[in-house]
Design a protein around this motif. Structure first.
Motif, PDB file in Angstrom:
ATOM      1  N   SER A 144       6.595  -0.616  -1.524  1.00 44.35           N
ATOM      2  CA  SER A 144       5.754  -1.489  -2.343  1.00 44.35           C
ATOM      3  C   SER A 144       4.959  -0.703  -3.376  1.00 44.35           C
ATOM      4  O   SER A 144       4.494   0.408  -3.101  1.00 44.35           O
ATOM      5  CB  SER A 144       4.782  -2.289  -1.459  1.00 44.35           C
ATOM      6  N   ALA A 145       4.845  -1.275  -4.570  1.00 45.84           N
ATOM      7  CA  ALA A 145       4.011  -0.752  -5.663  1.00 45.84           C
ATOM      8  C   ALA A 145       4.368   0.678  -6.064  1.00 45.84           C
ATOM      9  O   ALA A 145       3.496   1.476  -6.391  1.00 45.84           O
ATOM     10  CB  ALA A 145       2.535  -0.872  -5.295  1.00 45.84           C
TER      11      ALA A 145
ATOM     12  N   SER B 213       4.439   3.522  -0.377  1.00 38.74           N
ATOM     13  CA  SER B 213       3.603   2.643  -1.190  1.00 38.74           C
ATOM     14  C   SER B 213       2.825   3.431  -2.239  1.00 38.74           C
ATOM     15  O   SER B 213       2.446   4.586  -2.017  1.00 38.74           O
ATOM     16  CB  SER B 213       2.637   1.857  -0.301  1.00 38.74           C
ATOM     17  N   SER B 214       2.627   2.793  -3.375  1.00 38.40           N
ATOM     18  CA  SER B 214       1.819   3.336  -4.474  1.00 38.40           C
ATOM     19  C   SER B 214       2.203   4.769  -4.828  1.00 38.40           C
ATOM     20  O   SER B 214       1.344   5.599  -5.114  1.00 38.40           O
ATOM     21  CB  SER B 214       0.329   3.263  -4.115  1.00 38.40           C
TER      22      SER B 214
ATOM     23  N   THR C  90       8.023   4.117   5.119  1.00 33.99           N
ATOM     24  CA  THR C  90       7.139   3.193   4.427  1.00 33.99           C
ATOM     25  C   THR C  90       6.606   3.955   3.224  1.00 33.99           C
ATOM     26  O   THR C  90       5.988   5.016   3.379  1.00 33.99           O
ATOM     27  CB  THR C  90       5.982   2.748   5.338  1.00 33.99           C
TER      28      THR C  90
END
Length: 160
Positions: free
Chosen positions: A143-144, A119-120, A117
């Motif tokens: 994500s992001a 993110s950012s 996972t």
């Protein structure tokens, strides 16, 4: 605030303390307070080169691992496929900068089914793909994130 204090060496990374306001942490600054060119060893400006140290390898028993608010710089040495290599590990990367790797930023080793996972996070100026050998089924966990200035292009290389 608790922060791990880590020193990067040519062939390993060493945890030297944890910031609980004790004397050890007063002598060493966390990476978040060190900028390129600082004199961290009192021997002149500190510089690095892509591939200077191997990087992180997470095996399948590392599933509970996480890198948060971390900068990984100058990793991806010649014996490593990426600054961060996953061998069947489903780890979390949140607000991570992977910069100036001598190889790819992250290699998810699709052949051993790593589903991280992420993110950012930012993948910048790496010699290889920002994210390499990623299983197609892992993409919903991203994500992001951004990629800029990576040699083969700012794309995720998906393999099955």
């Amino acid at each position: 605030m608790v922060c791990d204090l880590v020193e990067g060496h040519r062939d390993h990374l060493e945890l030297i303390g944890r910031d609980h306001g004790n004397a050890l942490c007063q002598r060493h600054r966390p990476f978040s307070q060190v900028t390129v060119g600082d004199d961290v060893e009192n021997d002149g400006p500190t510089t690095g080169t892509p591939g200077e140290w191997s990087g992180f390898v997470f095996q399948s028993a590392s599933d509970a691992s996480a890198l948060r608010s971390t900068r990984v710089r100058f990793a991806g040495g010649p014996a490593q496929s990426a600054a961060i290599r996953l061998n069947g590990a489903d780890i979390l990367l949140d607000d991570v900068d992977v910069e100036l790797s001598g190889t790819s930023g992250l290699d998810a080793a699709a052949s051993v089914a790593s589903f991280p996972t992420i993110s950012s996070s930012r993948f910048t100026d790496n010699a290889g793909f920002p994210l390499d050998d990623v299983p197609l089924a892992a993409l919903p966990g991203f994500s992001a994130n951004t990629a800029t200035g990576n040699a083969p292009g700012d794309v995720v290389r998906v393999t099955n």
